[in-house]
Design a protein around this motif. Sequence first.
Motif, mmCIF file in Angstrom:
data_model
loop_
_atom_site.group_PDB
_atom_site.id
_atom_site.type_symbol
_atom_site.label_atom_id
_atom_site.label_comp_id
_atom_site.label_asym_id
_atom_site.label_seq_id
_atom_site.Cartn_x
_atom_site.Cartn_y
_atom_site.Cartn_z
ATOM 1 N N GLU A 194 10.522 11.114 23.482
ATOM 2 C CA GLU A 194 10.409 9.749 23.444
ATOM 3 C C GLU A 194 9.504 9.201 24.442
ATOM 4 N N THR A 195 9.346 9.920 25.546
ATOM 5 C CA THR A 195 8.479 9.190 26.540
ATOM 6 C C THR A 195 7.114 9.934 26.784
ATOM 7 N N PRO B 36 15.721 8.152 27.441
ATOM 8 C CA PRO B 36 15.024 8.202 28.679
ATOM 9 C C PRO B 36 15.649 7.757 29.868
ATOM 10 N N SER C 10 6.435 16.787 32.910
ATOM 11 C CA SER C 10 5.582 16.450 32.357
ATOM 12 C C SER C 10 4.521 17.363 32.134
ATOM 13 N N LYS D 2 0.646 11.948 25.986
ATOM 14 C CA LYS D 2 1.368 11.273 25.163
ATOM 15 C C LYS D 2 1.338 11.804 23.652
ATOM 16 N N CYS E 84 3.891 10.013 21.364
ATOM 17 C CA CYS E 84 5.266 9.408 21.988
ATOM 18 C C CYS E 84 5.282 8.106 21.901
ATOM 19 N N LEU F 170 7.318 5.697 23.970
ATOM 20 C CA LEU F 170 7.311 4.965 25.227
ATOM 21 C C LEU F 170 6.077 5.249 26.088
ATOM 22 N N ARG G 78 6.110 6.438 28.943
ATOM 23 C CA ARG G 78 6.758 6.331 30.426
ATOM 24 C C ARG G 78 7.836 7.422 30.596
ATOM 25 N N GLU G 79 7.838 8.131 31.845
ATOM 26 C CA GLU G 79 8.753 8.996 32.173
ATOM 27 C C GLU G 79 10.221 8.314 32.115
ATOM 28 N N SER G 80 11.145 9.398 31.889
ATOM 29 C CA SER G 80 12.590 8.831 32.021
ATOM 30 C C SER G 80 13.009 8.095 33.517
ATOM 31 N N GLY H 174 11.836 4.129 35.585
ATOM 32 C CA GLY H 174 11.096 4.634 34.275
ATOM 33 C C GLY H 174 11.343 3.723 33.162
ATOM 34 N N ALA H 175 11.463 4.277 32.097
ATOM 35 C CA ALA H 175 11.633 3.499 30.967
ATOM 36 C C ALA H 175 12.726 2.602 30.644
#
Length: 403
Positions: free
Chosen positions: A28-29, A90, A137, A147, A169, A171, A173-175, A191-192
């Motif tokens: 999701e990120t 995340p 990532s 993404k 993806c 979001l 952004r990383e978790s 992060g998210a």
Amino acid sequence: MKTQVFTDDLSGAAELIRSGGLVAVPTETVYGLAGNGLDAAAVEKIYEVKGRPAVKPLSLMVPDAESIGDYCLEVPPQAKTLAARFWPGPLTIVLKAKKEIPPVVLAGGDTVGLRCPDHPKTLALLRLTGLPFAAPSANPSGEESPKDAQKVLAYFDGRIEGVIDGGPCGLGRESTLISLADRPFRILRRGALDEETIADALVGGMTVVGITGPSGSGKTTALKLLENLGALVIDCDALYHELLERDAALVATLAERFPKAYRDGGIDRRALAAEVFSDPAALAELNAISHRFVRQEAARRLRAWAMAGGTLAAIDAIELIEGGLAAHCDLVLGVLADRGTRIARIMRRDGLDLERAAARVDAQKSDDYFKEKCDHILYNNGDEDQFSDTCREFFTEALKNHG
């Protein structure tokens, strides 16, 4: 090497992971570069392909909260609370690692981050393989996190075995990384998810006892017992007076509404009392203002306590329910005593004569109000030792049921 692209049938991707290959997976990120997290050679390949410094540890993707115990030595209740609230999602939870985790994953440390990604294809792949994924990532170190699958191929086509095309993806952004390995808990990477949201979830996992009752009922004894049990105690009356001394926003708000009480840069409590207690509408406005600021500060202290690893807290307020603080509480305890006992206590405690002490008692809410609003009622008509025994017996059972 030809990088295979998978969409619906993931059996080939699962076989690549099992055989030590690398497969980029959607979350999701951002997309992650996944390999068997229990295979040191596969993990070393991740470091090599990404150009990732060997001193930076990797997290592991897992399919569910039940997997935490498979890879971590100690699983505090807060880990289960956060997993129940945010997984799949995340948030990466860092805990002490079991010896089964290859040292290369840990980069010389003794902790491992676990994350459950919120993407159906990656969750399905995790279950197909029965393995945790080391999955940073899917970008070369220093480059933008991808993404979509096309960006992954632009980075690694021909250098990794596969990529699962799960669409873009959401979001980007990383978790967020939070360490629960030591206390206080720490956000290692923003992060998210923001810290306040995480702390609020931890507060939701604590046991919070609300204690209320009229003046002179003897609530302090119950609070002392909870404090001895390790609880954070928030005395809302003391908190309000503290805020009057140091909270510029509260002082400014009160000064604007009650200018006659604003003197020498602060609020004169006697002048404020004289203005409001003969005017029900003004008193209601004062309560609305004070309740809002006390509620905000109580919430801040609960969050800080939760991030410190606290599991038990108590909030003491005569207007616990009207002030909105009962919403934080798992159970609300009302402490009552008969009228004569309360009058005698107030006379001793505050140095009042009989008439003034009786007037204070009679101005407060009736016992029936507290009986209706509270989850439990304890009567405190004896001495402190007797009531302490009553409280100890009550909390022993109540906290067991709410633990």
